[in-house]
Motif scaffolding. Structure first.
Motif, PDB file in Angstrom:
ATOM      1  N   GLY A 124      97.985  54.263  50.474  1.00 57.55           N
ATOM      2  CA  GLY A 124      99.038  54.133  49.638  1.00 57.55           C
ATOM      3  C   GLY A 124      98.598  54.630  48.207  1.00 57.55           C
ATOM      4  O   GLY A 124      96.953  55.902  48.108  1.00 57.55           O
ATOM      5  N   SER A 125      98.530  54.222  46.962  1.00 53.18           N
ATOM      6  CA  SER A 125      97.961  54.697  46.054  1.00 53.18           C
ATOM      7  C   SER A 125      97.300  53.701  45.203  1.00 53.18           C
ATOM      8  O   SER A 125      96.966  53.206  43.704  1.00 53.18           O
ATOM      9  N   ASP A 126      96.267  52.556  45.855  1.00 53.29           N
ATOM     10  CA  ASP A 126      95.506  51.690  44.793  1.00 53.29           C
ATOM     11  C   ASP A 126      94.092  52.344  44.949  1.00 53.29           C
ATOM     12  O   ASP A 126      93.547  52.128  46.206  1.00 53.29           O
ATOM     13  N   PRO A 127      93.761  52.116  43.800  1.00 47.72           N
ATOM     14  CA  PRO A 127      92.180  53.030  43.963  1.00 47.72           C
ATOM     15  C   PRO A 127      91.299  52.378  43.945  1.00 47.72           C
ATOM     16  O   PRO A 127      90.662  52.408  44.047  1.00 47.72           O
ATOM     17  N   ASP A 128      91.696  50.444  45.036  1.00 45.30           N
ATOM     18  CA  ASP A 128      90.612  49.649  44.567  1.00 45.30           C
ATOM     19  C   ASP A 128      90.054  49.620  46.224  1.00 45.30           C
ATOM     20  O   ASP A 128      89.865  48.112  46.202  1.00 45.30           O
ATOM     21  N   ALA A 129      91.717  50.283  47.175  1.00 45.86           N
ATOM     22  CA  ALA A 129      91.667  49.688  48.452  1.00 45.86           C
ATOM     23  C   ALA A 129      91.169  50.009  48.760  1.00 45.86           C
ATOM     24  O   ALA A 129      90.654  51.536  48.917  1.00 45.86           O
ATOM     25  N   GLY A 130      90.623  49.530  50.754  1.00 46.06           N
ATOM     26  CA  GLY A 130      90.167  50.430  51.543  1.00 46.06           C
ATOM     27  C   GLY A 130      89.205  50.163  51.753  1.00 46.06           C
ATOM     28  O   GLY A 130      88.815  48.942  51.556  1.00 46.06           O
ATOM     29  N   THR A 131      88.999  50.017  53.108  1.00 45.74           N
ATOM     30  CA  THR A 131      88.252  49.509  54.674  1.00 45.74           C
ATOM     31  C   THR A 131      86.460  50.569  54.044  1.00 45.74           C
ATOM     32  O   THR A 131      85.584  50.093  54.496  1.00 45.74           O
ATOM     33  N   VAL A 132      86.636  52.396  53.873  1.00 42.61           N
ATOM     34  CA  VAL A 132      86.189  53.146  54.281  1.00 42.61           C
ATOM     35  C   VAL A 132      85.163  53.901  53.263  1.00 42.61           C
ATOM     36  O   VAL A 132      85.909  53.892  51.988  1.00 42.61           O
ATOM     37  N   ILE A 133      84.181  53.779  52.951  1.00 38.63           N
ATOM     38  CA  ILE A 133      82.715  54.786  51.517  1.00 38.63           C
ATOM     39  C   ILE A 133      82.211  55.286  52.664  1.00 38.63           C
ATOM     40  O   ILE A 133      82.360  55.420  53.551  1.00 38.63           O
TER      41      ILE A 133
END
Ligand SMILES: Cc1ncc(COP(=O)(O)O)c(C=O)c1O
Length: 405
Positions: free
Chosen positions: A230-239
């Motif tokens: 979404g628009s959350d720059p702190d979120a995510g599963t992937v590097i």
């Protein structure tokens, strides 16, 4: 008193071992050897004249030239990060420049992430086989490797699930034109990988080093693009790791990490402590080169490497005995061979260099569990198509002779 160096050197550093294969392959640099061993791009494809003009243009400009010789911020030049963010957005991965850190090649990113996320005994899931340089970077942290098998569509999901269920929380994966097999994941498998990681709250470390070198068919979305944040720059599963080494020139040493902001913030501190930043002038040149030369240069690379791949696969189809199987990569630089069980690829390499004057990399080193004795990696990147054909024919003859022994 004499210093006992072995005792002075800490266990993390001692975990690094010299590769005997590397010593063996020094001979492969001789001109009479047709070498499929190197994992490097074809130097004839470096846009040398363009680099000359770009360095000239940059250093002729008083302000930009002086700025390019100065220290710069640890995150990397904002303009370069913006170019990367725009390029990622084209492939469906919308990220902010605060989600990107410029590193000294993707290799430094592997080392930094190892120091960030691994510690002795912590599990990391690896494809079998996997990129040797990643294993070297990770080994410094002495993790426990959990190897998972691959099929034609990607990693076996039941094995990935079992690894996470048993406690692993990070997997290093290369969905596009993997080094060493050249294989790619299907779209379904990409989605299944992400779903499995999300189920356990595990991190996926995606190596996208070869993703732009695609020679046929549609490019599939990366795991980063599929990881909806979404628009959350702190979120995510992937590097995700990227690099200009395969598309511009490895000597620039320009790679990058795209990750949730908490990861980037910590990596920036590590970068500051480690080497301050990547060469400012090289970042400036990489930005100019990517802006000016892409996408036309990428097309040139794809055409040249496609012809080499076709020469290698064509020669293998024509000359290899039926009991040798090989991957059919749609991109990247490598073909992966599986030899009959009774052929040890290390022993074959010694004979191949002496007898057939051909070199390749035995596959065992790419396995975290040291299996794969009868496998081998063949790079089609650096030799000309005629030499590729001649080398494969000579090697196939040798294998056939061994088969008949
Ligand atoms: C899969 C993979 N990842 C990362 C790297 C490191 O690339 P660099 O440090 O040149 O960006 C390589 C280099 O061969 C590679 O094959």
């Amino acid at each position: 008193m004499t210093i006992q160096w072995n005792e002075m050197i800490v266990p993390d550093a001692r975990a690094l071992r010299a590769s005997e294969i590397r010593d063996l392959l020094k001979v492969a640099e001789r001109p009479e050897i047709i070498s499929f061993a190197g994992g490097v791009p074809d130097p004839d494809l470096f846009p040398l004249a363009d680099f000359r003009d770009m360095f000239d243009g940059l250093t002729s400009d008083e302000t930009a030239g002086r700025r390019s010789l100065q220290y710069s911020i640890s995150e990397g030049l904002p303009g370069l990060r913006q170019w990367i963010a725009d390029d990622l957005a084209k492939s469906g991965a919308t990220r902010d420049i605060d989600n990107i850190l410029i590193t000294c090649g993707a290799q430094q990113a592997l080392d930094m992430i190892a120091r960030l996320l691994l510690e002795p005994g912590r599990e990391i899931v690896m494809e079998k086989p996997s990129y040797l340089g990643a294993m070297q970077a990770f080994s410094m942290r002495r993790p426990n490797y959990v190897g998972i098998n691959m099929d034609e569509d990607g990693p076996v999901i039941a094995e990935l699930d079992a690894a996470f269920a048993a406690g692993a929380r990070i997997a290093y994966l290369a969905p596009d034109f993997q080094n060493p097999t050249g294989r790619s994941y299907t779209l379904d498998r990409r989605m299944a990988v992400l779903e499995t990681a999300r189920k356990y709250g595990a991190v996926i470390l995606e190596d996208a080093a070869y993703c732009k070198l695609s020679y046929e068919g549609e490019s599939l979305p990366s795991l980063l693009a599929l990881d909806e944040v979404g628009s959350d720059p702190d979120a995510g599963t992937v590097i995700q790791l990227g690099t200009f080494s395969k598309t511009l020139a490895p000597a620039l040493r320009i790679g990058w990490v795209t990750a949730p902001r908490p990861v980037i913030r910590q990596l920036v501190l590590m970068k500051q402590a480690g080497d301050l930043h990547v060469s400012t002038i090289n970042q400036e040149i990489a930005l100019r080169a990517a802006t000016k030369l892409f996408p036309a240069h990428l097309e040139t690379l794809r055409d040249a490497y496609r012809a080499k791949r076709d020469a290698m696969l064509g020669a293998m189809d024509e000359f290899m005995p039926d009991d040798v199987s090989y991957s059919r990569p749609k991109g990247g630089m490598f073909v992966w061979l599986t030899l009959p069980e009774n052929i040890d690829s290390r022993a074959l390499l010694v004979e191949a260099m002496e007898d057939a004057k051909v070199a390749f990399v035995p596959g065992q080193a790419f396995f975290c569990d040291q299996s794969g004795q009868n496998t081998a990696r063949f790079s089609f990147a650096t030799e000309k198509p005629e030499r590729i054909r001649a080398g494969i024919e000579r090697l196939a003859d040798l294998i056939r002779r061994k088969d008949n022994q």
